[in-house]
Scaffold this motif. Structure first.
Motif, short mmCIF file in Angstrom:
data_model
loop_
_atom_site.label_atom_id
_atom_site.label_comp_id
_atom_site.label_asym_id
_atom_site.label_seq_id
_atom_site.Cartn_x
_atom_site.Cartn_y
_atom_site.Cartn_z
N ILE A 186 -7.22 1.23 12.78
CA ILE A 186 -6.38 1.93 13.75
C ILE A 186 -5.00 1.31 13.72
O ILE A 186 -4.85 0.10 13.90
CB ILE A 186 -6.98 1.84 15.17
N GLY A 187 -3.99 2.15 13.46
CA GLY A 187 -2.63 1.65 13.38
C GLY A 187 -1.63 2.69 13.85
O GLY A 187 -1.99 3.78 14.29
N LEU A 188 -0.37 2.33 13.73
CA LEU A 188 0.71 3.22 14.15
C LEU A 188 1.09 4.18 13.03
O LEU A 188 1.05 3.81 11.86
CB LEU A 188 1.94 2.40 14.56
N PRO A 189 1.49 5.42 13.38
CA PRO A 189 1.92 6.37 12.34
C PRO A 189 3.28 5.96 11.76
O PRO A 189 4.05 5.25 12.38
CB PRO A 189 2.01 7.70 13.09
N ASP A 190 3.53 6.43 10.55
CA ASP A 190 4.82 6.23 9.88
C ASP A 190 5.22 4.75 9.77
O ASP A 190 6.36 4.38 10.03
CB ASP A 190 5.94 7.02 10.57
N THR A 191 4.26 3.92 9.41
CA THR A 191 4.54 2.50 9.21
C THR A 191 4.11 2.10 7.80
O THR A 191 3.28 2.77 7.19
CB THR A 191 3.78 1.62 10.22
N PRO A 192 4.68 1.03 7.27
CA PRO A 192 4.24 0.56 5.94
C PRO A 192 2.75 0.26 5.91
O PRO A 192 2.09 0.49 4.90
CB PRO A 192 5.07 -0.70 5.72
N LEU A 193 2.20 -0.23 7.02
CA LEU A 193 0.78 -0.56 7.07
C LEU A 193 -0.09 0.69 6.96
O LEU A 193 -1.10 0.68 6.26
CB LEU A 193 0.47 -1.31 8.36
N ALA A 194 0.30 1.77 7.61
CA ALA A 194 -0.46 3.03 7.52
C ALA A 194 -0.44 3.57 6.10
O ALA A 194 -1.45 4.06 5.59
CB ALA A 194 0.10 4.04 8.50
N ARG A 195 0.71 3.48 5.45
CA ARG A 195 0.81 3.95 4.06
C ARG A 195 -0.06 3.09 3.13
O ARG A 195 -0.73 3.60 2.24
CB ARG A 195 2.26 3.96 3.61
N LEU A 196 -0.06 1.79 3.36
CA LEU A 196 -0.86 0.89 2.53
C LEU A 196 -2.36 1.13 2.76
O LEU A 196 -3.14 1.09 1.81
CB LEU A 196 -0.50 -0.56 2.83
N ALA A 197 -2.75 1.40 4.00
CA ALA A 197 -4.16 1.71 4.28
C ALA A 197 -4.60 2.95 3.51
O ALA A 197 -5.69 3.00 2.96
CB ALA A 197 -4.37 1.91 5.78
N ALA A 198 -3.73 3.96 3.44
CA ALA A 198 -4.05 5.16 2.69
C ALA A 198 -4.16 4.85 1.19
O ALA A 198 -5.06 5.36 0.52
CB ALA A 198 -2.99 6.23 2.93
N GLU A 199 -3.26 4.03 0.67
CA GLU A 199 -3.31 3.65 -0.75
C GLU A 199 -4.60 2.90 -1.08
O GLU A 199 -5.16 3.06 -2.16
CB GLU A 199 -2.12 2.76 -1.11
N TRP A 200 -5.07 2.06 -0.16
CA TRP A 200 -6.26 1.25 -0.38
C TRP A 200 -7.54 2.00 -0.02
O TRP A 200 -8.62 1.43 -0.08
CB TRP A 200 -6.19 -0.04 0.42
N ALA A 201 -7.42 3.25 0.39
CA ALA A 201 -8.57 4.10 0.76
C ALA A 201 -9.38 3.52 1.91
O ALA A 201 -10.60 3.61 1.94
CB ALA A 201 -9.46 4.36 -0.45
N VAL A 202 -8.69 2.90 2.86
CA VAL A 202 -9.33 2.42 4.08
C VAL A 202 -9.22 3.54 5.11
O VAL A 202 -8.12 4.01 5.39
CB VAL A 202 -8.64 1.14 4.61
N PRO A 203 -10.34 4.00 5.68
CA PRO A 203 -10.26 5.07 6.68
C PRO A 203 -9.34 4.64 7.83
O PRO A 203 -9.51 3.56 8.39
CB PRO A 203 -11.70 5.22 7.17
#
Length: 91
Positions: free
Chosen positions: A58-75
């Protein structure tokens, strides 16, 4: 002294017959930056996921962390957070 048995109260996913259910887990990081704390939170989430635990990050939208979670295939579940009190000023 009798042994204490702890039963998880969190939602769990079905497992094979005879196997204990694994509770669904979540990792929450509400930081908008990308540093050591944020990277360790995401690395921990991925580590748990690789070991078969059902997990949501669970994270904030439009952040580097959210983009990295998507790249790493973490739900990932994105959470918009209002900051501040938003109270009217007293006269």
């Amino acid at each position: 002294m009798p042994a204490i048995r702890i039963t998880p109260t969190a939602p769990s996913l079905p497992t094979a017959p005879g196997q204990p259910a694994k509770p669904a887990l979540a990792v929450l990081c509400l930081s908008g930056s990308l540093g050591g704390l944020e990277l360790n939170s995401l690395k921990f989430a991925r580590w748990i996921q690789e070991r078969g635990w059902p997990l949501t990050f669970i994270g904030l939208p439009d952040t580097p962390l959210a983009r990295l979670a998507a790249e790493w295939a973490v739900p990932c579940q994105l959470l918009a957070v209002r900051r501040g009190l938003f109270l009217p000023l007293a006269a």
